[in-house]
Scaffold this active site. Structure first.
Site: not given
Ligand code: SAH
Length: 455
Positions: A75, A84, A314, A335, A383, A410
């Site tokens: 890019c 990114c 979650y 959730e 999660d 994550c």
């Protein structure tokens, strides 16, 4: 330690690791220095730009010896765009950097340097994979632009040429920049009352159904209906155009009010052989190819025989719950977002799955209640968002005494913090498997299997 460098000084140093922003990290006379753009294994020349108590930052001036994994970014705005961070590293090199990030967090934060981290499961084609993107809107006079923010600023760099999104997103961004500039009144475009703040695109790779959400700073934005109409005319895949009204200055993207502008409210997606209906505010994993790899790992680590009770904490729109349900006796999903729980219930019905039950509420409140009700899952899946699990959640899970806990994370930092707690409460780590959900970016997804140590 007093900084051994001054602003403006040119220093050379070897880069040993990568920070959570994707910057190279090295030491100069024992002092930590961050160098954006430098890769682990390189020796670089940097100009010191900022000095803080415990670290300095430097601008990359010259790479004196290149890492074997250095490549030319695809890019052209990679240097400036905050979308990114790792395009200057070859893909296999990115994967190894991510494995080390997880290993590092386990050593430093969980204090378990001995636990092995498997090689990261990567993509065959690590481009154009995102099924969702949120473009910011910036204004200049009578026109506007959609794109990612420039790193550390609120200036839009570019939207109409991103390599991480499917072609249709770039074409829609280009189309909307022109249509919105033409139809919206862009007179007063400052502050939170800005007519349009963000544009969110969502698509399903398997069904092709696409949704567009305009996040606006006011309830009524003249011209928006016209733009929605021309959008569905020009892009037949667009089955849903929604307006979300967010008058608050908080960083949260969506406000609580929704309005349908064209088409229907939801899009249909597929993961494996399961069908999912997704409403606009619900979370779905961003990489549809790797989500299957991720969920298959969860299924493998759950080691289900068909008799187990599973709790999926979650759970979002119930994707993991439903993925496990056919091989379990009973699944409970928890959730916070009510719309997501409604989706989860609908999705169970859509797939004719009858052994799932979904509860809306904060995990830290629902879990202690389920514990009191005497629910004892054999397998617990968590999660959580980046901030990890609340202490009450970890406490309730361990009191439920499942034989296995599967942690999907994550954020390696909060993952390591929580693994340490779970370890102290009687669980040992069996497997640590990172899965690359976010190629070209610094983000890492990890699945961990823990099992209960019988005393
Ligand atoms: N497992 C799902 C969703 C993971 S994302 C999937 O794979 O798609 C994390 C989810 O946690 C989001 O849906 C978010 O709404 C939810 N969440 C965030 N904080 C929460 C809390 N305190 N209690 C319960 N759910 C929460």
């Amino acid at each position: 330690m007093k900084a051994p460098v001054k602003p403006g000084e040119i220093i050379s140093l070897s880069i040993e690791g990568v920070s959570h922003q994707g910057w190279g990290v090295g030491r100069f006379l024992g002092f930590t220095v961050f160098v954006p753009g430098a890769l682990p294994g390189e020796t670089v020349e940097a100009e010191v730009s900022l000095i803080k108590k415990n670290y300095a930052s430097g601008l990359l001036k010259k790479v004196l010896s290149e890492a074997a994994g250095r490549v030319v970014p695809r890019c052209e705005v990679f240097d400036r765009c905050g979308g990114c961070q790792l395009q200057h590293a070859e893909y296999s090199f990115q994967l190894e950097m991510k494995r080390k990030t997880v290993q590092d967090a386990l050593s430093r934060i969980a204090r378990m340097p001995e636990v092995p981290v498997h090689p990261v499961l990567g993509m065959e084609e690590p481009w154009g994979y995102r099924n969702r993107v949120q473009f910011h809107v910036s204004y200049s006079g009578k026109s506007l632009r959609l794109g990612f923010f420039e790193t550390g600023t609120h200036q839009v760099v570019q939207g109409a040429g991103c390599h991480l999104v499917p072609e249709i997103f770039n074409r829609m961004a280009y189309f909307l920049e022109k249509e919105l500039s033409r139809h919206l009144e862009l007179g007063q475009s400052d502050g939170n009352q800005r007519p349009l703040k963000h544009v969110v695109f969502k698509t399903s790779r398997s069904t092709g159904e696409t949704a567009v959400i305009f996040v606006t700073g006011a309830a009524s934005v003249s011209g928006l209906d016209q733009v929605a109409y021309s959008l569905v005319q020009a892009f037949p895949g667009v089955v849903s155009v929604m307006q979300n009204i967010n008058t608050s200055a908080a960083p949260r993207i969506f406000g609580s009010q929704w309005r349908l502008l064209a088409g229907q409210e939801t899009i249909t997606d597929k993961i494996g052989d399961l069908v999912f209906s997704v409403s606009p505010p619900s979370f779905v994993q961003i990489n549809p190819v790797q989500v299957e790899v991720l969920y298959r790992k969860v299924l493998e680590y759950a080691e289900l025989k068909g008799t187990e009770t599973v709790i999926d904490i979650y759970c979002g729109i119930g994707t993991i719950s439903l993925f496990l349900a056919r091989q379990a006796s009973r699944v409970y999903g928890v959730e916070e977002v009510e719309a997501a729980v409604d989706d989860a219930k609908k999705n169970a019905a859509l797939n004719d799955i009858k052994n799932c039950e979904f509860q809306a509420g904060k995990a830290e409140e629902v879990l202690p209640r389920l514990l009191q009700e005497g629910i004892c899952p054999d397998v617990a899946v968590v999660d959580p968002p980046r901030k990890g699990c609340a202490p009450e959640v970890l406490d309730a899970i361990t009191k439920m005494k499942p034989s296995r806990i599967i942690y999907v994370s994550c954020d390696p930092g909060t993952l390591a913090r929580d693994l340490r707690v779970l370890n102290e409460k009687g669980y040992s780590i069996k497997e640590v498997q990172p899965v690359d959900m976010f190629a070209q970016t610094v983000h890492v997804e990890t699945v961990v299997m823990m099992s209960r140590v019988e005393k």
